[in-house]
Write an enzyme that holds these catalytic residues in place. Sequence first.
Site, PDB file in Angstrom:
ATOM      1  N   ARG A 132       9.336  40.821 -19.653  1.00 40.59           N
ATOM      2  CA  ARG A 132      10.236  41.511 -18.728  1.00 40.59           C
ATOM      3  C   ARG A 132      11.681  41.243 -19.126  1.00 40.59           C
ATOM      4  O   ARG A 132      12.113  40.092 -19.222  1.00 40.59           O
ATOM      5  CB  ARG A 132       9.985  41.012 -17.307  1.00 40.59           C
ATOM      6  CG  ARG A 132      11.010  41.473 -16.261  1.00 40.59           C
ATOM      7  CD  ARG A 132      10.627  40.922 -14.902  1.00 40.59           C
ATOM      8  NE  ARG A 132      11.617  41.177 -13.862  1.00 40.59           N
ATOM      9  CZ  ARG A 132      12.334  40.228 -13.266  1.00 40.59           C
ATOM     10  NH1 ARG A 132      12.185  38.950 -13.605  1.00 40.59           N
ATOM     11  NH2 ARG A 132      13.202  40.536 -12.326  1.00 40.59           N
ATOM     12  N   ARG A 147      24.904  41.913  -1.748  1.00 43.28           N
ATOM     13  CA  ARG A 147      25.269  40.507  -1.882  1.00 43.28           C
ATOM     14  C   ARG A 147      26.560  40.193  -1.135  1.00 43.28           C
ATOM     15  O   ARG A 147      27.389  41.075  -0.911  1.00 43.28           O
ATOM     16  CB  ARG A 147      25.452  40.142  -3.360  1.00 43.28           C
ATOM     17  CG  ARG A 147      24.209  40.358  -4.209  1.00 43.28           C
ATOM     18  CD  ARG A 147      24.466  39.982  -5.660  1.00 43.28           C
ATOM     19  NE  ARG A 147      23.319  40.281  -6.507  1.00 43.28           N
ATOM     20  CZ  ARG A 147      22.285  39.460  -6.684  1.00 43.28           C
ATOM     21  NH1 ARG A 147      22.278  38.289  -6.069  1.00 43.28           N
ATOM     22  NH2 ARG A 147      21.278  39.799  -7.466  1.00 43.28           N
ATOM     23  N   LYS A 156       8.747  48.875  -7.666  1.00 44.84           N
ATOM     24  CA  LYS A 156       8.732  47.534  -7.074  1.00 44.84           C
ATOM     25  C   LYS A 156       8.681  47.676  -5.552  1.00 44.84           C
ATOM     26  O   LYS A 156       9.589  48.243  -4.949  1.00 44.84           O
ATOM     27  CB  LYS A 156       9.969  46.757  -7.513  1.00 44.84           C
ATOM     28  CG  LYS A 156      10.005  46.471  -9.007  1.00 44.84           C
ATOM     29  CD  LYS A 156      11.340  45.892  -9.439  1.00 44.84           C
ATOM     30  CE  LYS A 156      11.596  44.530  -8.849  1.00 44.84           C
ATOM     31  NZ  LYS A 156      12.885  43.958  -9.341  1.00 44.84           N
ATOM     32  N   THR A 202       6.840  36.901  -8.212  1.00 47.98           N
ATOM     33  CA  THR A 202       7.778  36.057  -7.462  1.00 47.98           C
ATOM     34  C   THR A 202       7.177  34.714  -7.055  1.00 47.98           C
ATOM     35  O   THR A 202       6.213  34.655  -6.296  1.00 47.98           O
ATOM     36  CB  THR A 202       8.329  36.753  -6.193  1.00 47.98           C
ATOM     37  OG1 THR A 202       8.723  38.084  -6.507  1.00 47.98           O
ATOM     38  CG2 THR A 202       9.550  35.997  -5.680  1.00 47.98           C
TER      39      THR A 202
END
Length: 477
Positions: A33, A74, A220, A281
Amino acid sequence: MFRGTKIVATVGPASSSPETLRKLIQAGVNVFRLNFSHGSAADHEQVATWIREASAEVRRVVALLGDLQGPKIRIARFSDGPVQLKAGATFVLDASLGKEAGDAGQVGVDYPELARDCSVGDTLLLNDGLIELRVQTIDGDRITCEVIAGGPLSNNKGINRQGGGLTAAALTDKDRDDILLAARLDLDYLALSFPRSAADVEQARQLYRDAGGQGGMVAKIERAEAVAHPETLDAIIRASDGVMVARGDLAVEIGDAALVGVQKQIIARARALDRFVITATQMMESMISSPQPTRAEVSDVANAVLDGTDAVMLSGETAVGEYPVATVQAMHRIIRGAECSWQQHAPEQRQPDTLEAIDEAIAMAAMYVANHLRGVRAIIAMTETGATPKQMSRLRSGMPIFAFTPHPHTQRRVAIYRGVETIAFNNDAVPNSEINQLAVSELLNRGLVEPGDRILITKGDYDKAHGGTNTLKIVTA
């Protein structure tokens, strides 16, 4: 020993050298990845070159997956370094605040629409859910919150709204640039972050195709909206070539208590809809700094395997961890242990009312025979695109499926399918009457089967034509 479940490893500072990449492939990595959230285009181009060189050197096929950053929302930065938030205190998120002006009472936000997407009483989660805020008032771009669960907070940590609902588009300007990069690097798969609907996946695929990219699209699953309704989830899965259970942001949005059930649902629906699925994850998170996994991590990996995931993914463990190769070796060992379990060998059959395509009928027939005929040890699927071995891999059998193909792109494409290994095989100059014998000899010469083993062979028997699987034969090695 044959391992069906594949391993995806993220490349980062700990692994981005030719020597380490080669060791990771030898340890069992099937897919690398490239995380577009970090590194420059030149960095990714260099790593892709090293991976392909290492793959050729050790003669193992690996695929490349590019992962778009997406609209990760963020906070900005703190003027004097990390702060400590205390439960009961007031903390302000302000999109109009300077990017470097954060302190213990407030911080900037890089998403101007956050105040419009929130309401009084909402729960906002920072730093992957470790810090919990409750919205008290909203005044323009300024959101005043009470700290419910405090802790240390540093620069650029992510923000999620519990329950989802943030309206940020799935594709950012950076993502559009990275799609061009993915096409230029000829990546085998491209992962789209934070899709809310099938339309998001279709838009990304079209941009990728327009740029010349031919890789598959991976959605995803990390937004609450994506799993809120079964119809939405199914539509996203159908629009993609495969999906990733991105458990970090997904758990933050839906709550950790719901995560396990949702993970199992996503895996089951992906298999039912003939798409591959990656579970990701924190699978071996402790191995970032420890040479051994915890028992909980062993169970986590093993349960994903037992649920039928095609691949398990390592993130920080191989990107920045101290033991990247040992982590892959441990994951390989755990997968093999899970795959030896009796649950993995219980026949699994789908029984649709009707079948639309001949190749699908052949694939399902092959798996039925593999699960019920005594003495079958392997399946050979002669394939142009990888479609038939993919359909076979949706049905649990524990039987190795060998995708024989002359096409490098197809070889890399099938590298992520559970239970499928690929062998370069070009039958253009071989008389039709000798193809089966030549293919079986290939497995015998590699020590993958033994004389007397039964082998299933699927292929298309159209004269002087490729593709179109329409034949199933049973032969003895």
